[in-house]
Design a protein around this motif. Sequence first.
Motif, PDB file in Angstrom:
ATOM      1  N   ARG A  68     160.632  51.421   0.580  1.00 29.38           N
ATOM      2  CA  ARG A  68     161.084  50.338  -0.320  1.00 29.38           C
ATOM      3  C   ARG A  68     160.438  49.015   0.073  1.00 29.38           C
ATOM      4  NH1 ARG A  68     165.382  51.375  -3.643  1.00 29.38           N
ATOM      5  NH2 ARG A  68     166.454  53.323  -3.234  1.00 29.38           N
ATOM      6  N   LYS A  69     160.372  48.759   1.378  1.00 27.56           N
ATOM      7  CA  LYS A  69     159.777  47.503   1.870  1.00 27.56           C
ATOM      8  C   LYS A  69     158.311  47.428   1.457  1.00 27.56           C
ATOM      9  CE  LYS A  69     159.827  45.564   6.344  1.00 27.56           C
ATOM     10  NZ  LYS A  69     160.120  45.825   7.751  1.00 27.56           N
ATOM     11  N   ASP A  70     157.617  48.552   1.566  1.00 33.56           N
ATOM     12  CA  ASP A  70     156.182  48.584   1.236  1.00 33.56           C
ATOM     13  C   ASP A  70     155.963  48.458  -0.272  1.00 33.56           C
ATOM     14  OD1 ASP A  70     153.684  50.047   0.330  1.00 33.56           O
ATOM     15  OD2 ASP A  70     153.310  49.920   2.478  1.00 33.56           O
ATOM     16  N   GLY A 113     165.310  46.723  -5.842  1.00 35.23           N
ATOM     17  CA  GLY A 113     166.236  47.261  -4.855  1.00 35.23           C
ATOM     18  C   GLY A 113     167.062  48.420  -5.399  1.00 35.23           C
ATOM     19  N   GLU A 141     165.920  57.230  -5.528  1.00 34.86           N
ATOM     20  CA  GLU A 141     164.873  57.941  -4.782  1.00 34.86           C
ATOM     21  C   GLU A 141     163.970  58.712  -5.738  1.00 34.86           C
ATOM     22  OE1 GLU A 141     166.656  60.122  -1.565  1.00 34.86           O
ATOM     23  OE2 GLU A 141     167.349  58.271  -0.605  1.00 34.86           O
ATOM     24  N   ASP A 187     157.784  47.186  -2.430  1.00 38.20           N
ATOM     25  CA  ASP A 187     158.242  45.889  -2.883  1.00 38.20           C
ATOM     26  C   ASP A 187     157.066  44.940  -3.111  1.00 38.20           C
ATOM     27  OD1 ASP A 187     160.443  44.454  -3.542  1.00 38.20           O
ATOM     28  OD2 ASP A 187     160.504  43.385  -1.619  1.00 38.20           O
ATOM     29  N   ASN A 200     161.544  60.783   5.596  1.00 34.26           N
ATOM     30  CA  ASN A 200     162.635  60.248   4.751  1.00 34.26           C
ATOM     31  C   ASN A 200     162.987  58.816   5.132  1.00 34.26           C
ATOM     32  OD1 ASN A 200     163.143  62.444   2.995  1.00 34.26           O
ATOM     33  ND2 ASN A 200     164.013  63.534   4.760  1.00 34.26           N
ATOM     34  N   ASP A 201     161.957  58.024   5.449  1.00 35.82           N
ATOM     35  CA  ASP A 201     162.167  56.630   5.840  1.00 35.82           C
ATOM     36  C   ASP A 201     162.141  55.758   4.573  1.00 35.82           C
ATOM     37  OD1 ASP A 201     162.196  54.111   6.905  1.00 35.82           O
ATOM     38  OD2 ASP A 201     160.647  54.480   8.412  1.00 35.82           O
ATOM     39  N   TRP A 202     163.231  55.817   3.814  1.00 37.64           N
ATOM     40  CA  TRP A 202     163.274  55.125   2.514  1.00 37.64           C
ATOM     41  C   TRP A 202     163.229  53.624   2.669  1.00 37.64           C
ATOM     42  CZ3 TRP A 202     162.133  57.903  -1.550  1.00 37.64           C
ATOM     43  CH2 TRP A 202     162.301  59.280  -1.470  1.00 37.64           C
ATOM     44  N   GLU A 203     163.719  53.140   3.808  1.00 38.30           N
ATOM     45  CA  GLU A 203     163.709  51.689   4.019  1.00 38.30           C
ATOM     46  C   GLU A 203     162.265  51.182   4.081  1.00 38.30           C
ATOM     47  OE1 GLU A 203     165.947  50.386   7.462  1.00 38.30           O
ATOM     48  OE2 GLU A 203     165.040  48.397   7.210  1.00 38.30           O
ATOM     49  N   LEU A 204     161.419  51.895   4.855  1.00 39.50           N
ATOM     50  CA  LEU A 204     160.016  51.477   4.973  1.00 39.50           C
ATOM     51  C   LEU A 204     159.314  51.600   3.613  1.00 39.50           C
ATOM     52  CD1 LEU A 204     157.659  52.180   7.931  1.00 39.50           C
ATOM     53  CD2 LEU A 204     156.773  52.244   5.625  1.00 39.50           C
TER      54      LEU A 204
END
Length: 360
Positions: free
Chosen positions: A204-206, A217, A221, A208, A198-202
């Motif tokens: 989203r970064k990927d 942004g 989910e 992107d 559940n690493d949504w930050e990673l």
Amino acid sequence: MDKNAKIYVAGHRGLVGSAILKGLKEKGYDNIVLRTHKELDLTDPAKVTAFFEEEKPAYVFLAAAKVGGIVANNTYRADFIYQNLMIQNNVIHQSYRSGVQKLLFLGSTCIYPKNAPQPLKEKYLLTDTLEYTNEPYAIAKIAGIKMCESYNIQYGTNFMSVMPTNLYGPNDNFDLEKSHVLPALIRKMTLAKALENNDWELIRKDLDKLPIGKISGSNSEAEILNILKSFGISKTNTKVQVEVWGTGKPRREFLWSEDMADACIFIMERLNFDDVKPSSTEIRNTHINIGTGKDITIQELAMLIKNIVGFQGEIYFDRSKPDGTMRKLVDVTKLTSLGWQAQVALEEGIRKIYSWYLGH
Ligand SMILES: NC(=O)C1=CN([C@@H]2O[C@H](COP(=O)(O)OP(=O)(O)OC[C@H]3O[C@@H](n4cnc5c(N)ncnc54)[C@H](OP(=O)(O)O)[C@@H]3O)[C@@H](O)[C@H]2O)C=CC1
Ligand SMILES: C[C@H]1O[C@H](OP(=O)(O)OP(=O)(O)OC[C@H]2O[C@@H](n3cnc4c(=O)[nH]c(N)nc43)[C@H](O)[C@@H]2O)[C@@H](O)[C@@H](O)C1=O
């Protein structure tokens, strides 16, 4: 090559070109001329002519090409044959006209017949039909080999051709639709592991880095899960699954891009066309294979990447996607008998590229 001679590396921001540039700098070559694709479109004959007239390089590494994985090759067939023929025709012909001392043309092992005996010897070129998914690209590459060979025979130039196996390394293309299998699986497994955690930050970064419009942004989910699903990464209540194209049965050989660059520089420094020209009138092997001499199945590759990335879920095979050639292991005797050998083993290379990917 003279350390001060002017060297043009075409395609210096790509997977192989960037490794050649790094290798040349490490060896003390410091008169290197570069142009980005934007600065010089190599499909444009007038611009390429003007460039060679102005710069007059002594050596040329031709690592610029239209490149992609099996689906890209099969989908953009016209682009692959047109752009590659144009780039190589322009660069090879202008290298001849401006008196380039030596040129290195990069082909690919897809030039060999689909069902050729294994390992692939240089002399198997033009002995049978090609794999259809990459036939336009392969025909352009065969034209490049024959163009170098013909200019050498008619005009006395010194243009070498090398046929690398599948390559991977820093600055590779990680596009999930157009890339080759190794970078695609690194990215898919990285995203799948992030989904497990559940690493949504990673995630989203990927994501992107995908073509504009797919994600912003504000994507929910649920929307992100749909995007991931379209790339073959899905989540059920209990597990995350990653899709691997084809049956997993084809075998491929993988060479670290910096080993490839090392082989290219080795050949440019030590070999000439006369050294590889056979005496037979039926010339089929003036080019040189580059590889490791070892291959694995796509299923084994997927398991290796899964373990290195630490993805715990499942992989499954999408048989609607093409397998391509079942095997294309190259015979590297010609090059290894001259003293060159690959240094980076596959597992080590995957660890290196996974770490590079996370850092970028
Ligand atoms: N990758 C692999 O597994 C294999 C590659 N090869 C061969 O090795 C060579 C290098 O491939 P690789 O490094 O992977 O490819 P990349 O796609 O990583 O790099 C290709 C480079 O060529 C440039 N380029 C493409 N079209 C043009 C153009 N019209 N004008 C100027 N520059 C252009 C690209 O610039 P931009 O990105 O800005 O378009 C990019 O810098 C190619 O000849 C390829 O066929 C052979 C076997 C396997
Ligand atoms: C270098 C070489 O590259 C191309 O040939 P290729 O070796 O067939 O290329 P590939 O890396 O895309 O696939 C290798 C195998 O892997 C399987 N596979 C599984 N899962 C994914 C996947 O997710 N992406 C991709 N791309 N392939 C996958 C895929 O189905 C195939 O069986 C040539 O067109 C030509 O350009 C050329 O010279």
